[in-house]
Design a protein around this motif. Structure first.
Motif, PDB file in Angstrom:
ATOM      1  N   TYR A  18      20.524 -36.075  51.364  1.00 37.09           N
ATOM      2  CA  TYR A  18      19.867 -35.059  50.532  1.00 37.09           C
ATOM      3  C   TYR A  18      20.023 -33.678  51.188  1.00 37.09           C
ATOM      4  CZ  TYR A  18      16.382 -32.596  47.757  1.00 37.09           C
ATOM      5  OH  TYR A  18      15.762 -31.711  46.915  1.00 37.09           O
ATOM      6  N   CYS A  44      18.950 -29.605  50.802  1.00 37.79           N
ATOM      7  CA  CYS A  44      18.204 -28.574  50.084  1.00 37.79           C
ATOM      8  C   CYS A  44      19.212 -27.625  49.450  1.00 37.79           C
ATOM      9  CB  CYS A  44      17.280 -27.812  51.021  1.00 37.79           C
ATOM     10  SG  CYS A  44      15.886 -28.813  51.536  1.00 37.79           S
ATOM     11  N   CYS A  76      11.449 -31.064  46.599  1.00 42.06           N
ATOM     12  CA  CYS A  76      12.480 -31.758  47.372  1.00 42.06           C
ATOM     13  C   CYS A  76      12.040 -33.186  47.682  1.00 42.06           C
ATOM     14  CB  CYS A  76      12.797 -30.999  48.656  1.00 42.06           C
ATOM     15  SG  CYS A  76      13.824 -29.542  48.345  1.00 42.06           S
ATOM     16  N   HIS A  78       9.323 -25.464  55.431  1.00 44.24           N
ATOM     17  CA  HIS A  78       9.762 -26.274  54.283  1.00 44.24           C
ATOM     18  C   HIS A  78       9.952 -27.744  54.671  1.00 44.24           C
ATOM     19  CE1 HIS A  78      11.435 -27.345  50.490  1.00 44.24           C
ATOM     20  NE2 HIS A  78      12.669 -27.483  50.934  1.00 44.24           N
ATOM     21  N   HIS A  79      10.698 -27.990  55.723  1.00 43.25           N
ATOM     22  CA  HIS A  79      10.956 -29.388  56.090  1.00 43.25           C
ATOM     23  C   HIS A  79       9.747 -30.045  56.754  1.00 43.25           C
ATOM     24  CE1 HIS A  79      15.599 -28.978  55.726  1.00 43.25           C
ATOM     25  NE2 HIS A  79      14.975 -28.987  54.571  1.00 43.25           N
ATOM     26  N   GLU A 118       7.785 -31.006  53.817  1.00 45.34           N
ATOM     27  CA  GLU A 118       8.400 -32.147  53.109  1.00 45.34           C
ATOM     28  C   GLU A 118       8.059 -33.453  53.822  1.00 45.34           C
ATOM     29  OE1 GLU A 118      12.426 -32.381  51.733  1.00 45.34           O
ATOM     30  OE2 GLU A 118      12.639 -30.209  51.775  1.00 45.34           O
TER      31      GLU A 118
HETATM   32 ZN   LIG Z   1      14.239 -28.582  50.198  1.00 51.07          ZN
END
Ligand SMILES: [Zn+2]
Length: 488
Positions: free
Chosen positions: A29, A31, A230, A255-256, A259
């Protein structure tokens, strides 16, 4: 036979042997872009890294399932959910630029198309799934619901938040201390005093009646936060634990991190086994920024006469985990190196094709050498995608004393990894050469020139060289006589 691939995993901060969950299919995956503007050269560096990783996995024999998202629902211009909405800001800009009504949906479609067009020019393999956030809202709602149900999320009058204090090891990816995440909170546009912890992040935004994109949810009308999209899409297509997840290094702390928190809180499983991040691109040794006017896009690059593949070659000349400095001079250097490599490969290909065309015995491929070259190249890529070393092997092979047939056999084996289109243009002798009349004429001129040289008629030989040049070819003298290659 797959040899061991070693990748630098941000989770653990070291190179690790790559072992997929399922040998039959690697789940990957990446982004993707926020489609409020053109991708800039910093974004394109990241996407080149993504493409190189995909190509390397496939070269090594893995079957890859590659998913990338398109963020087409507004996310706030600061990755920490602060600041204004990037999509709404894009709409205002386009309205001014185009002098007409422009909706947020128009904006998303326009820049999604632009991203796909740029990707084709850069020779990126299309992801197996390019998933739009706006088409996966229900999956995001379901994921948020499971977090609410399990006590990881709470609602205020303004939003539904993830409670970071409930998730042990929240900062495991970045190694930051939770306290450091207070920074920037005072700049928040939507101040929410009901928030439990300053680092709690939005899963679902409420109370924004002017926002153009709104969906019903169990908590009220609103729209999803960026991070949740995501997690929801990655798990929908690839399962609860993925092999590889990628992004730029700027995604690590927020962001990660977010996630991981929301995915792992929901499933109780590790979200991704390998987290890979590409480093920044600087411009003229400065940070790239729209406000400085140095956030060039692909059209800016091509308007100055550079090819997209020269830009790709420039990116590949540096390892993805080093900061790369873009200057126009450096790009010029990359363009001329790329043209040089292309020309030398075309020369070798034409030599092989000419031998076959003139009915001579084909040259023998030196299998031992070929194996040695391919191993050397493969070893470079196995070592955390060492593209600068791999490019050095390309040069070593093309400049070597090996037969052209051996060189071309090597390039045919490794071309798919670099994606530099070194073998796609037809040689003078190929059936796929489009302009048949020119093809016949130039082949005849080459025969005449070889005869003229054999008879030491240098005047005629020079005249024929000029005629070949006028047809748009470069005439090169080799031990096997004249080689005419289409100019780059
Ligand atoms: Zn992302």
């Amino acid at each position: 036979m797959i040899k061991e691939l070693s990748l630098f995993n941000t989770l653990g901060k070291k190179k690790m042997p790559f072992v997929p969950i399922n040998k039959e299919k690697v789940t990957f995956y990446s982004c993707g872009p926020t489609v409020y503007d053109y991708a800039h050269i910093g974004n394109l560096r990241y996407f080149t890294f993504v493409d190189t990783l995909r190509r390397t996995l496939e070269f090594l024999g893995y079957n890859v399932e590659h998913v990338m998202n398109i963020t087409d629902v507004g996310h706030l211009s600061d990755d920490g959910d602060l600041g204004e909405d990037k999509m709404l800001r894009g709409v205002e800009r386009e309205k001014k630029k185009q002098g007409k009504e422009f909706t947020v949906w128009d904006l998303a479609q326009f820049y999604t198309d632009a991203f796909i067009a740029d990707s084709q020019k850069m020779n990126f393999l299309p992801p197996h799934q390019l998933t739009k956030a706006t088409q996966h809202i229900q999956g995001m709602i379901d994921l948020i619901q499971s977090l609410v149900d399990q006590g990881y999320a709470y609602k205020t009058s303004k939003a539904v938040y993830f409670d970071v204090t409930k998730f042990a090891d929240y900062t495991k990816l970045s190694g930051q201390k939770l306290d450091e995440k207070h920074v920037g909170v005072r700049d928040e546009v939507v101040v929410d005093e009901e928030k439990h912890h300053p680092a709690d992040f939005r899963l679902w935004q409420l109370d924004q009646p002017d926002h153009a994109m709104q969906w019903d949810s169990p908590w009220g009308k609103g729209f999803p936060g960026w991070h949740i999209e995501c997690s929801a899409m990655a798990m929908e297509y690839l399962g609860e634990t993925l092999d590889i997840h990628t992004g730029g290094i700027d995604h690590i702390p927020v962001h990660h991190t977010n996630e991981i928190a929301q995915s792992e809180a929901s499933t109780g499983k590790q979200f991704a086994n390998y987290w890979l991040h590409s480093d920044f691109l600087r411009v003229d040794d400065e940070k790239m920024a729209k406000s400085k006017g140095n956030a060039y896009n692909l059209s800016d690059i091509m308007a100055k006469g550079f090819s997209a593949l020269a830009l790709r070659f420039f990116y590949l000349s540096a390892h993805y985990r080093t900061t790369l400095n873009f200057t126009w001079e450096a790009l010029e250097g990359a363009q001329s190196a790329y043209e040089n490599l292309w020309t030398q490969v075309m020369t070798a290909r034409t030599l092989v094709a000419k031998t076959s065309y003139s009915g001579q015995k084909a040259e023998i491929i030196d299998e031992a050498r070929l194996t040695e070259y391919v191993h050397k190249f493969t070893d470079a890529m196995l070592d955390d995608l060492n593209t600068p070393l791999a490019i050095a092997v390309l040069w070593e092979v093309i400049k070597s004393e090996s037969t052209p047939a051996t060189k071309i056999a090597f390039f045919e084996k490794v071309e798919s990894v670099m994606g530099l289109s070194l073998l796609s243009a037809p040689t003078l002798y190929d059936d796929s050469f489009l302009d048949k009349a020119t093809q016949t004429e130039v082949i005849e001129m080459v025969i005449q020139r070889d005869e003229a040289k054999a008879q030491k008629d240098y005047e005629l030989s020079d005249t024929l060289r000029e005629s070949i040049t006028k047809k748009g070819f470069i005439a090169i003298d080799t031990v096997a006589g004249t080689i005419a290659i289409p100019s780059f």
